[in-house]
Structures are given as C-alpha cells and as structure tokens.
Design an enzyme around this catalytic site. Sequence first.
Site, PDB file in Angstrom:
ATOM      1  N   ASP A  30      -6.555  -7.697 -13.572  1.00  0.00           N
ATOM      2  CA  ASP A  30      -6.507  -6.940 -12.319  1.00  0.00           C
ATOM      3  C   ASP A  30      -5.519  -7.612 -11.361  1.00  0.00           C
ATOM      4  OD1 ASP A  30      -8.739  -4.809 -10.873  1.00  0.00           O
ATOM      5  OD2 ASP A  30      -7.364  -5.917  -9.576  1.00  0.00           O
ATOM      6  N   VAL A  95      -8.443   4.439  -9.169  1.00  0.00           N
ATOM      7  CA  VAL A  95      -7.493   4.841 -10.210  1.00  0.00           C
ATOM      8  C   VAL A  95      -8.236   5.762 -11.166  1.00  0.00           C
ATOM      9  CG1 VAL A  95      -5.925   4.088 -12.024  1.00  0.00           C
ATOM     10  CG2 VAL A  95      -6.232   2.661  -9.991  1.00  0.00           C
ATOM     11  N   HIS A  99     -11.927   3.041 -16.480  1.00  0.00           N
ATOM     12  CA  HIS A  99     -11.704   1.614 -16.739  1.00  0.00           C
ATOM     13  C   HIS A  99     -12.992   0.836 -16.519  1.00  0.00           C
ATOM     14  CE1 HIS A  99     -10.582   2.623 -12.602  1.00  0.00           C
ATOM     15  NE2 HIS A  99     -11.037   1.431 -12.244  1.00  0.00           N
ATOM     16  N   HIS A 101     -14.302  -2.801 -15.409  1.00  0.00           N
ATOM     17  CA  HIS A 101     -13.966  -4.104 -14.829  1.00  0.00           C
ATOM     18  C   HIS A 101     -14.776  -5.157 -15.588  1.00  0.00           C
ATOM     19  CE1 HIS A 101     -12.183  -2.599 -10.917  1.00  0.00           C
ATOM     20  NE2 HIS A 101     -12.907  -1.541 -11.245  1.00  0.00           N
TER      21      HIS A 101
HETATM   22  P1  AMP Z   1     -11.295   1.048  -9.195  1.00  0.00           P
HETATM   23  O1  AMP Z   1     -11.340   0.808  -7.709  1.00  0.00           O
HETATM   24  O2  AMP Z   1     -12.609   0.875  -9.893  1.00  0.00           O
HETATM   25  O3  AMP Z   1     -10.635   2.377  -9.527  1.00  0.00           O
HETATM   26  O4  AMP Z   1     -10.374  -0.089  -9.788  1.00  0.00           O
HETATM   27  C1  AMP Z   1      -8.995  -0.040  -9.770  1.00  0.00           C
HETATM   28  C2  AMP Z   1      -8.511  -1.448  -9.943  1.00  0.00           C
HETATM   29  O5  AMP Z   1      -7.145  -1.417 -10.320  1.00  0.00           O
HETATM   30  C3  AMP Z   1      -8.595  -2.314  -8.680  1.00  0.00           C
HETATM   31  O6  AMP Z   1      -9.435  -3.431  -8.928  1.00  0.00           O
HETATM   32  C4  AMP Z   1      -7.151  -2.721  -8.433  1.00  0.00           C
HETATM   33  O7  AMP Z   1      -7.032  -4.034  -7.947  1.00  0.00           O
HETATM   34  C5  AMP Z   1      -6.537  -2.553  -9.807  1.00  0.00           C
HETATM   35  N1  AMP Z   1      -5.108  -2.338  -9.844  1.00  0.00           N
HETATM   36  C6  AMP Z   1      -4.377  -1.501  -9.059  1.00  0.00           C
HETATM   37  N2  AMP Z   1      -3.090  -1.525  -9.413  1.00  0.00           N
HETATM   38  C7  AMP Z   1      -2.987  -2.405 -10.452  1.00  0.00           C
HETATM   39  C8  AMP Z   1      -1.896  -2.883 -11.249  1.00  0.00           C
HETATM   40  N3  AMP Z   1      -0.631  -2.450 -11.066  1.00  0.00           N
HETATM   41  N4  AMP Z   1      -2.165  -3.790 -12.214  1.00  0.00           N
HETATM   42  C9  AMP Z   1      -3.422  -4.237 -12.401  1.00  0.00           C
HETATM   43  N5  AMP Z   1      -4.490  -3.819 -11.682  1.00  0.00           N
HETATM   44  C10 AMP Z   1      -4.273  -2.926 -10.722  1.00  0.00           C
END
Ligand code: AMP
Length: 113
Positions: A30, A95, A99, A101
């Site tokens: 992340d 996103v 996914h 975490h």
């Molecule tokens: P969520 O809020 O559950 O949708 O998680 C999305 C996650 O994607 C967050 O923890 C962000 O920090 C992570 N994230 C956003 N952009 C990127 C990126 N380019 N590379 C890796 N992680 C990312």
Amino acid sequence: MTETLFSKIIDREIPADIVYEDDLCLAFRDIDPQAPVHILLIPKKPIVKVADAVEEDQVLLGYLLLKAGDIAKEQGYGEAFRLVINNGEAAGQTVFHLHIHILAGREFSWPAG
Ligand code: AMP
C-alpha cells in the site's frame, strides 16, 4: 467495469511495489501504509466489490483468503495479522476493484474505526 488504479497496476501502467503475482491475483505494498506490513491483494478479475461477486467467484474468493494467509506468513507474521475488505464508499472503499488489506506488525484494536 471501468479502468481503475488497480487495473492500471495489473497492466503495469502505474508502478507498484509488487510482492506476489500469479495468474489469478496480484499483491503489492500500500502506498500509504497503516502498519509495518500493509499489502493489498487483488484478483486480476475486475470485481468491483465483495457485494458484486457472483457464485462463479466462490473459488477465487477462497483462493484469495488462502493467498492472504500465505503472504502474511511470508512476511513473518503468520500468527497475527489483520485482513480488511472495505465494501462500498460508506465503508471506506476508495478504489473500486476488490482488494484485501493485509496488515501486520503492530497491535490492532477492536472494533475497527
Ligand atoms: P480502500 O480505501 O479500502 O479502497 O483502499 C484503497 C487503498 O489503496 C488505500 O489504502 C490506499 O492507500 C491504496 N492506494 C491508493 N493508490 C495506491 C497506489 N498507487 N499504490 C498502492 N496503493 C495505493
């Protein structure tokens, strides 16, 4: 499904610190880690969120859970780690490509915020 940040990472259009990849899934660190280990595990199949998964995804979802455990073990935290899936904007999803975490390396409180 429209293109997302994570589909761009799968397609190598955006760089990521990839820790695992196979035909079905990809795992990368992340960008804004919330624990010493914070890895995102995604299916390559573009499922928007858990609630959008269908019966044919049953094996894939099980596979992701097993893989999440393997990755936590490989990172040295097989005995204590937290898996989080945010489903929908109000639950914290930002996103819209499913996914998991994988968080480890610190104490976790409950309930989650
Ligand atoms: P969520 O809020 O559950 O949708 O998680 C999305 C996650 O994607 C967050 O923890 C962000 O920090 C992570 N994230 C956003 N952009 C990127 C990126 N380019 N590379 C890796 N992680 C990312």
